[in-house]
Design an enzyme around this catalytic site. Structure first.
Site, PDB file in Angstrom:
ATOM      1  N   ARG A   1      48.378 -70.759 -59.584  1.00 29.91           N
ATOM      2  CA  ARG A   1      48.658 -72.041 -59.499  1.00 29.91           C
ATOM      3  C   ARG A   1      47.835 -72.965 -58.462  1.00 29.91           C
ATOM      4  NH1 ARG A   1      54.764 -74.127 -58.782  1.00 29.91           N
ATOM      5  NH2 ARG A   1      55.059 -73.588 -60.777  1.00 29.91           N
TER       6      ARG A   1
ATOM      7  N   ARG B   1      60.505 -70.337 -57.864  1.00 30.74           N
ATOM      8  CA  ARG B   1      60.935 -69.701 -59.067  1.00 30.74           C
ATOM      9  C   ARG B   1      59.812 -69.044 -59.888  1.00 30.74           C
ATOM     10  NH1 ARG B   1      64.327 -73.267 -58.207  1.00 30.74           N
ATOM     11  NH2 ARG B   1      62.599 -74.298 -57.342  1.00 30.74           N
ATOM     12  N   THR B   2      58.834 -69.629 -60.129  1.00 25.32           N
ATOM     13  CA  THR B   2      57.540 -68.999 -60.716  1.00 25.32           C
ATOM     14  C   THR B   2      57.176 -67.811 -60.390  1.00 25.32           C
ATOM     15  OG1 THR B   2      57.136 -71.446 -61.743  1.00 25.32           O
ATOM     16  CG2 THR B   2      55.469 -69.674 -61.920  1.00 25.32           C
TER      17      THR B   2
ATOM     18  N   HIS C   1      51.806 -75.945 -67.924  1.00 24.98           N
ATOM     19  CA  HIS C   1      52.474 -75.137 -67.288  1.00 24.98           C
ATOM     20  C   HIS C   1      53.342 -74.264 -68.158  1.00 24.98           C
ATOM     21  CE1 HIS C   1      55.114 -72.800 -64.507  1.00 24.98           C
ATOM     22  NE2 HIS C   1      55.828 -73.739 -63.869  1.00 24.98           N
TER      23      HIS C   1
ATOM     24  N   LYS D   1      38.775 -70.886 -44.654  1.00 27.10           N
ATOM     25  CA  LYS D   1      37.297 -70.825 -44.195  1.00 27.10           C
ATOM     26  C   LYS D   1      36.306 -71.449 -44.942  1.00 27.10           C
ATOM     27  CE  LYS D   1      38.570 -66.083 -42.438  1.00 27.10           C
ATOM     28  NZ  LYS D   1      38.323 -64.621 -42.677  1.00 27.10           N
TER      29      LYS D   1
HETATM   30  C1  NCD Z   1      58.215 -77.156 -61.871  1.00 23.18           C
HETATM   31  C2  NCD Z   1      56.768 -77.188 -61.487  1.00 23.18           C
HETATM   32  O1  NCD Z   1      56.238 -76.558 -60.678  1.00 23.18           O
HETATM   33  O2  NCD Z   1      55.776 -77.983 -62.203  1.00 23.18           O
HETATM   34  N1  NCD Z   1      58.713 -76.058 -61.111  1.00 23.18           N
HETATM   35  C3  NCD Z   1      58.732 -74.765 -61.966  1.00 23.18           C
HETATM   36  O3  NCD Z   1      57.723 -74.437 -61.862  1.00 23.18           O
HETATM   37  N2  NCD Z   1      59.895 -74.616 -62.132  1.00 23.18           N
HETATM   38  C4  NCD Z   1      58.834 -78.462 -61.928  1.00 23.18           C
HETATM   39  C5  NCD Z   1      58.765 -79.323 -60.594  1.00 23.18           C
HETATM   40  O4  NCD Z   1      58.055 -79.002 -59.726  1.00 23.18           O
HETATM   41  O5  NCD Z   1      59.272 -80.303 -60.439  1.00 23.18           O
END
Ligand code: NCD
Length: 311
Positions: A103, A53-54, A131, A82
């Site tokens: 991320r 999703r993100t 997040h 590497k």
């Molecule tokens: C979440 C995350 O990656 O922190 N998902 C997201 O970004 N929608 C929640 C999760 O992984 O449970």
């Protein structure tokens, strides 16, 4: 919005949040109006952890503003294998992009990376830390379904490792929200988060519970989270908890008809699919809201940083 980066929701005031949500609502109502707004902008995606999703909603958001994305791809296919450090990777990619989305499994990684780059940097999840862009789409969804003031919210599941929870809880202290945290004792909110919430809120509107039952009837929103299996140091500890804190139609019998059920997704088995077809379910809408909210955020950051070629 006077920030050139977004690392934690703690940096967001109520006014900042409202600026992003109002802009997202405008964009949602008329996406065509911004279709070429950032025609030459390039967004760099650096995902060192899985994401659906993100990552895809950031990509959609940038493209719907007329821009384009470059993607480091999987860790396995990048120079990370590497031995390249995160510090070197971000310093290189900032030369290719007008903004970066990061991320990373390590908590604090976004703070470190932000000190090294001059382009806007958005934290898309740092380990069990924060997040904040998820929080903005969560707040947008809450505002649309239940309103952000005079809100009673239950946040349930893995509150220890769930970064979406840490960010949301901080952001909600800007509003007239009563927050109830429901989890097994071993997955309670980290004490430093509770401390911060009490500091921000005098503690009067934050409560912790080990069962949903007692609090469910009073909730406007129930925010369910996945047990973050990948962050457990010991698989046996995960197995002890797995399967607890699930909801189905029977669980919701005592809930208000107006209850909004949210989840950042992905879900494993926390919400029974039978809830999907009810008016309670807002989690797919929540995921879709990632696009207008991230469009709004990118628009505000790129416009402030000289990326707005229309004006
Ligand atoms: C979440 C995350 O990656 O922190 N998902 C997201 O970004 N929608 C929640 C999760 O992984 O449970």
């Amino acid at each position: 919005m006077r920030h050139d980066h977004l690392i934690t929701s703690k940096q967001l005031s109520r006014a900042d949040i409202e600026t992003v949500l109002d802009r997202a609502a405008e964009i949602d109502a008329d996406p065509a109006a911004v279709a070429d707004r950032h025609a030459n902008a390039v967004l760099g995606l650096l995902f060192f952890e899985p994401s659906t999703r993100t990552k895809m909603s950031f990509e959609t958001a940038m493209k719907r503003l007329g821009g384009t994305v470059i993607d480091m791809g999987s860790v396995e296919s990048s120079s990370v294998t590497k031995g390249e450090t995160l510090a070197d990777t971000v310093r290189v990619i900032e030369g290719y992009a007008d903004a970066l989305v990061l991320r990373h499994p390590r908590q604090g990684s976004a703070t470190m990376a932000n000190e090294l780059v001059d382009v806007p940097l958005l934290n898309a999840g740092d380990g069990a830390g924060h997040h904040p862009t998820q929080t903005l789409l969560d707040l947008y969804t809450i505002r649309e379904n239940a309103g952000l003031d005079d809100l009673t919210i239950g946040i349930m599941g893995d509150l220890k490792y769930g970064r979406t929870v840490h960010s949301l809880a901080h952001a909600l202290t800007n509003f007239d929200a009563h927050q109830h945290f429901i989890s097994p004792e071993s997955l309670q909110l980290p004490r430093e988060v509770v401390y911060d919430l009490h500091q921000a809120d005098d503690g009067v509107r934050v409560r912790e519970h080990d069962s949903l039952e007692e609090i469910l009837p009073s909730l406007d929103v129930l925010y369910v989270t996945r047990i973050q299996r990948e962050r457990f140091p010991d698989e046996n500890e995960y197995q002890k908890i797995a399967g607890e804190y699930q909801i189905d139609l029977e669980t919701l019998e005592d809930a208000s008809d107006e209850l909004t059920v949210m989840h950042p997704l992905p879900r494993v088995d926390e919400i029974s699919p039978e809830i999907d077809e009810t008016d309670h379910a807002a989690y797919f809408e929540q995921a879709h809201n990632g696009v207008p909210v991230r469009m709004a955020l990118l628009d505000l950051l790129l416009s402030e940083n000289g990326g707005d070629r229309d004006e």
